[in-house]
Design an enzyme around this catalytic site. Sequence first.
Site, PDB file in Angstrom:
ATOM      1  N   SER A   1       3.183  -6.001 -15.004  1.00 58.94           N
ATOM      2  CA  SER A   1       3.548  -4.999 -15.881  1.00 58.94           C
ATOM      3  C   SER A   1       3.732  -5.489 -17.309  1.00 58.94           C
ATOM      4  CB  SER A   1       5.247  -4.826 -15.532  1.00 58.94           C
ATOM      5  OG  SER A   1       6.157  -4.268 -16.134  1.00 58.94           O
ATOM      6  N   SER A   2       3.633  -4.489 -18.125  1.00 61.06           N
ATOM      7  CA  SER A   2       3.841  -4.629 -19.744  1.00 61.06           C
ATOM      8  C   SER A   2       5.225  -5.253 -20.152  1.00 61.06           C
ATOM      9  CB  SER A   2       3.601  -3.375 -20.421  1.00 61.06           C
ATOM     10  OG  SER A   2       4.601  -2.413 -19.896  1.00 61.06           O
ATOM     11  N   CYS A   3       6.181  -5.393 -19.228  1.00 62.53           N
ATOM     12  CA  CYS A   3       7.421  -6.002 -19.660  1.00 62.53           C
ATOM     13  C   CYS A   3       7.005  -7.654 -19.559  1.00 62.53           C
ATOM     14  CB  CYS A   3       8.434  -5.827 -18.551  1.00 62.53           C
ATOM     15  SG  CYS A   3       8.326  -6.435 -16.950  1.00 62.53           S
TER      16      CYS A   3
ATOM     17  N   ASP B   1      18.786   1.010 -24.830  1.00 66.08           N
ATOM     18  CA  ASP B   1      17.403   1.622 -25.035  1.00 66.08           C
ATOM     19  C   ASP B   1      16.442   0.544 -24.501  1.00 66.08           C
ATOM     20  OD1 ASP B   1      17.975   3.983 -26.458  1.00 66.08           O
ATOM     21  OD2 ASP B   1      17.810   2.902 -28.306  1.00 66.08           O
TER      22      ASP B   1
ATOM     23  N   HIS C   1      12.526   4.238 -12.281  1.00 62.57           N
ATOM     24  CA  HIS C   1      12.031   3.961 -13.716  1.00 62.57           C
ATOM     25  C   HIS C   1      12.236   5.604 -14.373  1.00 62.57           C
ATOM     26  CE1 HIS C   1      10.108   0.213 -13.711  1.00 62.57           C
ATOM     27  NE2 HIS C   1       9.731   0.654 -12.459  1.00 62.57           N
TER      28      HIS C   1
ATOM     29  N   ARG D   1       7.625   4.713 -25.676  1.00 64.28           N
ATOM     30  CA  ARG D   1       7.000   4.148 -24.316  1.00 64.28           C
ATOM     31  C   ARG D   1       5.579   4.876 -23.992  1.00 64.28           C
ATOM     32  NH1 ARG D   1      10.242   1.074 -25.129  1.00 64.28           N
ATOM     33  NH2 ARG D   1      11.983   0.359 -23.679  1.00 64.28           N
TER      34      ARG D   1
ATOM     35  N   LYS E   1       6.544 -12.253 -12.992  1.00 63.23           N
ATOM     36  CA  LYS E   1       5.021 -11.817 -13.186  1.00 63.23           C
ATOM     37  C   LYS E   1       4.500 -12.643 -13.984  1.00 63.23           C
ATOM     38  CE  LYS E   1       5.198  -8.361 -10.645  1.00 63.23           C
ATOM     39  NZ  LYS E   1       3.934  -7.988  -9.438  1.00 63.23           N
TER      40      LYS E   1
ATOM     41  N   LEU F   1       4.034   3.246 -15.528  1.00 60.96           N
ATOM     42  CA  LEU F   1       3.369   4.158 -14.510  1.00 60.96           C
ATOM     43  C   LEU F   1       4.305   5.403 -13.951  1.00 60.96           C
ATOM     44  CD1 LEU F   1       1.467   1.444 -12.489  1.00 60.96           C
ATOM     45  CD2 LEU F   1       0.624   2.803 -14.226  1.00 60.96           C
TER      46      LEU F   1
ATOM     47  N   TYR G   1      12.455 -10.281 -13.677  1.00 63.27           N
ATOM     48  CA  TYR G   1      11.321  -9.811 -13.134  1.00 63.27           C
ATOM     49  C   TYR G   1       9.900 -10.088 -13.921  1.00 63.27           C
ATOM     50  CZ  TYR G   1       7.572  -5.968 -11.872  1.00 63.27           C
ATOM     51  OH  TYR G   1       6.487  -5.438 -11.640  1.00 63.27           O
TER      52      TYR G   1
ATOM     53  N   LEU H   1       4.085   3.114  -5.375  1.00 61.60           N
ATOM     54  CA  LEU H   1       3.401   3.861  -6.621  1.00 61.60           C
ATOM     55  C   LEU H   1       2.007   3.392  -6.688  1.00 61.60           C
ATOM     56  CD1 LEU H   1       3.497   6.298  -8.742  1.00 61.60           C
ATOM     57  CD2 LEU H   1       4.605   4.525 -10.160  1.00 61.60           C
TER      58      LEU H   1
ATOM     59  N   HIS I   1       0.719  -1.121   0.242  1.00 64.54           N
ATOM     60  CA  HIS I   1       0.213   0.093   0.056  1.00 64.54           C
ATOM     61  C   HIS I   1       0.864   1.276   0.066  1.00 64.54           C
ATOM     62  CE1 HIS I   1       1.087  -0.084   4.501  1.00 64.54           C
ATOM     63  NE2 HIS I   1       0.722   0.892   4.475  1.00 64.54           N
TER      64      HIS I   1
END
Length: 331
Positions: A108-110, A287, A180, A210, A141, A167, A137, A15, A12
């Site tokens: 996450s989108s990764c 990149d 990030h 991104r 996920k 985010l 990571y 971010l 909690h």
Amino acid sequence: MHKKARIFVAGHRGLVGSAIMRQLAAQGYTNVLTRTHAELDLTDGPAVQAFFRDTKPEFVILAAAKVGGIHANSTFPAEFIHNNLAIQINVIHQAYLHGVNRLLFLGSSCIYPRLAPQPIREDSLLSGPLEPTNRPYAVAKIAGIEMCWSYNRQYGTRSLAVMPTNLYGPGDNYHPENSHVIPGLIHKFHEAKACGAQSVQVWGTGAARREFLYSDDMAEACLHLLTLPEERYAALLGTTPATDVTSQPPLVNIGVGHDVSISELAELVKKTVGFTGRIESDASKPDGTPQKLLDVSRIRHTGWGARTTLEAGLAQAYADYLKRLAPGGRR
């Protein structure tokens, strides 16, 4: 999800979690369960079991995770895979054992392949190689998504995995090395402005693209999904008998539907902070994935869309950064 439902928000203070806490308060939920890391280490199985036994949450939002940018992922790969796997295993399993009504798992989108077709649909999962700089990571996920799907199919749980795009917002990590891209750039440009520097160096060529989502928009999307009527929520789960492995996992992208290049982002942050010097690209640095733009048609079909523009969100993120620099604040 009635207003007095026992809702456990794991993570909690981060971010994601802090944005969800703000949204829960704004919507009138009054029985939110939280624990700091000092109070409950989510990698400790017996401790998590005791917490679920004693508090009996009805809903769980799993936002706790070890996160970071390219530098952090490259420096601490063991922590990224171990800690995230341990958290997910403990929380998802105990949610099943204690009969939680619905669980929302934040990813996450990764998780998607490095060269996935753009925009990235949910069915791109496991269709190609991952981006090497954050593979530990991402693998953790992906395991969390698979765990939600497997428990839904075998035990009839009601877990939904949501994959937000990149985010940013209040409560972000502004560490100069482990953050990030947006908080990292805010810190760099602010420091350069404060010391009168003539230029700011940005990692990579600037060509990578991104998508960025303001954290409060993400939190609104999460509660929108978690409180959908049963028939509409069930349609997102993709639940089938355990023997049928042909259906899609319970996975929903959360994003804005458009992206910017890192060069364009750097110019926006420069303008937001008020830095007047030059931007220099360090092409010797990676990149990362060339482009990460999510297909958000699935969540849009449920009636949700992002509302905060990147310019407005950056202004609010910078205000949060300045507040942390004030006496008594923290970065």
